[in-house]
Design a protein around this motif. Structure first.
Motif, PDB file in Angstrom:
ATOM      1  N   UNK A 211      34.642   9.336  31.920  1.00 42.05           N
ATOM      2  CA  UNK A 211      34.309   9.867  33.235  1.00 42.05           C
ATOM      3  C   UNK A 211      34.311  11.396  33.253  1.00 42.05           C
ATOM      4  N   UNK A 212      35.232  11.997  32.493  1.00 38.93           N
ATOM      5  CA  UNK A 212      35.399  13.440  32.574  1.00 38.93           C
ATOM      6  C   UNK A 212      34.668  14.249  31.520  1.00 38.93           C
ATOM      7  N   UNK A 213      34.251  13.611  30.429  1.00 43.08           N
ATOM      8  CA  UNK A 213      33.663  14.357  29.318  1.00 43.08           C
ATOM      9  C   UNK A 213      32.243  14.826  29.600  1.00 43.08           C
ATOM     10  N   UNK A 214      31.539  14.121  30.458  1.00 42.59           N
ATOM     11  CA  UNK A 214      30.166  14.492  30.758  1.00 42.59           C
ATOM     12  C   UNK A 214      29.231  14.271  29.591  1.00 42.59           C
ATOM     13  N   UNK A 215      29.623  13.408  28.657  1.00 37.25           N
ATOM     14  CA  UNK A 215      28.801  13.127  27.476  1.00 37.25           C
ATOM     15  C   UNK A 215      29.189  11.768  26.923  1.00 37.25           C
ATOM     16  N   UNK A 216      28.279  11.158  26.185  1.00 34.07           N
ATOM     17  CA  UNK A 216      28.524   9.851  25.575  1.00 34.07           C
ATOM     18  C   UNK A 216      29.019  10.058  24.148  1.00 34.07           C
ATOM     19  N   UNK A 217      30.344   9.898  23.970  1.00 35.84           N
ATOM     20  CA  UNK A 217      30.959  10.064  22.656  1.00 35.84           C
ATOM     21  C   UNK A 217      31.418   8.699  22.160  1.00 35.84           C
ATOM     22  N   UNK A 218      31.028   8.340  20.957  1.00 36.31           N
ATOM     23  CA  UNK A 218      31.381   7.036  20.408  1.00 36.31           C
ATOM     24  C   UNK A 218      32.878   6.948  20.143  1.00 36.31           C
ATOM     25  N   UNK A 219      33.479   5.824  20.543  1.00 32.53           N
ATOM     26  CA  UNK A 219      34.904   5.593  20.334  1.00 32.53           C
ATOM     27  C   UNK A 219      35.135   4.617  19.185  1.00 32.53           C
ATOM     28  N   UNK A 220      36.228   4.834  18.450  1.00 27.79           N
ATOM     29  CA  UNK A 220      36.642   3.916  17.388  1.00 27.79           C
ATOM     30  C   UNK A 220      38.050   3.430  17.707  1.00 27.79           C
ATOM     31  N   UNK A 221      38.226   2.124  17.864  1.00 25.43           N
ATOM     32  CA  UNK A 221      39.542   1.527  18.078  1.00 25.43           C
ATOM     33  C   UNK A 221      40.236   1.347  16.730  1.00 25.43           C
ATOM     34  N   UNK A 222      41.483   1.781  16.649  1.00 21.18           N
ATOM     35  CA  UNK A 222      42.253   1.664  15.409  1.00 21.18           C
ATOM     36  C   UNK A 222      43.544   0.906  15.706  1.00 21.18           C
ATOM     37  N   UNK A 223      43.710  -0.237  15.082  1.00 17.46           N
ATOM     38  CA  UNK A 223      44.921  -1.039  15.261  1.00 17.46           C
ATOM     39  C   UNK A 223      46.034  -0.478  14.380  1.00 17.46           C
ATOM     40  N   UNK A 224      47.183  -0.179  14.973  1.00 14.34           N
ATOM     41  CA  UNK A 224      48.312   0.395  14.242  1.00 14.34           C
ATOM     42  C   UNK A 224      49.582  -0.387  14.562  1.00 14.34           C
ATOM     43  N   UNK A 225      50.683   0.053  13.958  1.00 11.89           N
ATOM     44  CA  UNK A 225      51.984  -0.527  14.285  1.00 11.89           C
ATOM     45  C   UNK A 225      52.793   0.389  15.197  1.00 11.89           C
ATOM     46  N   UNK A 226      52.127   1.391  15.768  1.00 13.88           N
ATOM     47  CA  UNK A 226      52.758   2.345  16.692  1.00 13.88           C
ATOM     48  C   UNK A 226      53.760   3.273  16.013  1.00 13.88           C
ATOM     49  N   UNK A 227      53.688   3.416  14.687  1.00 10.87           N
ATOM     50  CA  UNK A 227      54.539   4.365  13.976  1.00 10.87           C
ATOM     51  C   UNK A 227      53.672   5.492  13.424  1.00 10.87           C
ATOM     52  N   UNK A 228      54.264   6.681  13.163  1.00 11.83           N
ATOM     53  CA  UNK A 228      53.470   7.784  12.623  1.00 11.83           C
ATOM     54  C   UNK A 228      52.829   7.458  11.282  1.00 11.83           C
ATOM     55  N   UNK A 229      53.591   6.856  10.372  1.00 13.77           N
ATOM     56  CA  UNK A 229      53.048   6.557   9.046  1.00 13.77           C
ATOM     57  C   UNK A 229      51.998   5.457   9.108  1.00 13.77           C
ATOM     58  N   UNK A 230      52.246   4.456   9.951  1.00 11.80           N
ATOM     59  CA  UNK A 230      51.259   3.390  10.102  1.00 11.80           C
ATOM     60  C   UNK A 230      49.959   3.909  10.675  1.00 11.80           C
TER      61      UNK A 230
END
Length: 350
Positions: A211-230
């Motif tokens: 809504x705020x970017x004013x442009x169509x930027x492709x998103x990539x979903x990345x599944x993690x374990x919620x840790x920094x190293x993961x």
């Protein structure tokens, strides 16, 4: 790891109407759930509570425990805090132990929402009041996102939709300020995808950014374990798989995801000017700013675990001592911080 309303109803434990939550710094304004008779009696003498937390050594949860202890001391409540780590099996054994030790109420941050039904049944059998903080659990199944409104256990924490919205909004502002071409840019959404509150945050961030970017930027979903190293490992693989991308925008469920992403991009040779990371928590983000060096971590939403811990204990006290029913959800406040104001905002680096 604020606030306002994003989620649904709840059940398993007594529900009704909450007038006020007596923690000055926090606000609720939430509708209380209906009572179905939980068998939990008011406590005339001293109240004994057990607060069981996942990842109890993480800075946010350390703060949460401190806030809970301070509020318990103020109210004259006996409080035991238990670190569950990431062990879902330990949740049930520690709950059973707390019940055996005559705890009147349990406040739980589950390592895995799949233990929800067993946890609820164990508390019900023990006739102890049950309240969750931070993460949701369902009384009837392992997945809170697939749970009906009346089967969600009362929760104290932050509004996932509000938090994610603030993160996405700030990310959009930073993107517009950078002046990057959309075709050369990708956004990364990183989170543990079976945690409902994480999905709430990330989905709201995506929507607010779009809504705020004013442009169509492709998103990539990345599944993690919620840790920094993961997160670092998974995002590094994502970056390798997208060699033509020149600029990256990142958000996630928590600071850990974004910090891992920032590190992965630094290791891949991206300069701070080509990275926009907006964290959620600020307890790791502030490390980047304390060095005084340029960083891809541009901002973070500060969530104060101390407020949640205090509010959870106050809410449980009101239930057990005064008969006030639990709200469906009650939220604590948040604040966006960056390199210019994090110290003044009271952020503690982990």
């Amino acid at each position: 790891m604020s606030i306002h309303c994003s989620r649904r109803g709840v059940a398993a434990v007594a529900l009704g109407m909450v007038a006020t939550l007596a923690l000055g710094a926090c606000s609720s304004g939430q509708e209380a759930a209906k009572s179905d008779g939980d068998g939990v009696a008011k406590v005339d003498g001293k109240i004994s509570l057990t607060y069981l937390q996942k990842q109890g050594d993480q800075e946010y949860f350390v703060g949460e425990a401190a806030g809970a202890k301070a509020k318990a001391k103020e109210l004259g409540v006996d409080l035991k805090v238990v670190n569950l780590g990431n062990d879902a099996n330990k949740t049930i054994s520690e709950v059973q132990s707390a019940i055996a030790q005559k705890a009147n109420g349990l406040i739980v941050v589950v390592p895995d929402p799949a233990v929800g039904p067993q946890l609820v049944q164990t508390a019900k059998d023990g006739k102890v009041a049950l309240l969750t903080s931070d993460d949701q659990i369902c009384t009837t199944g392992p997945d809170p996102s697939a749970c009906g409104p009346d089967a969600l256990v009362p929760r104290i924490g932050f509004s996932g939709a509000q938090m994610g919205g603030e993160v996405g909004k700030r990310a959009a502002e930073e993107f517009k300020k950078a002046g990057w071409k959309p075709a050369e840019t990708r956004t990364i959404s990183a989170w543990k995808q079976d945690v409902t509150v994480c999905s709430d945050r990330v989905n709201a961030a995506k929507k607010a950014f779009a809504s705020g970017a004013g442009a169509d930027v492709k998103n990539i979903d990345v599944a993690t374990d919620n840790t920094p190293t993961g997160a670092q490992d998974k995002i590094a693989a994502t970056v390798t798989a997208n060699p033509g991308v020149k600029h990256w925008v990142m958000w996630g469920c928590n600071d850990e995801n974004v910090q891992g992403g920032v590190t992965a991009l630094e290791n891949a040779g991206f300069k701070a000017d080509d990275v926009i990371g907006v964290g959620l928590g600020a307890y790791l983000a502030c490390k980047n700013w304390s060095s005084g060096k340029p960083s891809g971590m541009k901002a973070a939403l500060f969530i104060n675990g101390s407020d949640v811990g205090a509010l959870a204990v106050q809410t449980m006290y009101d239930k057990l001592k005064n008969g006030k029913e639990f709200p469906k959800e009650a939220f604590a406040p948040t604040k966006m911080v960056d390199a210019s104001n994090w110290k003044a905002s009271g952020v503690t680096c982990s």
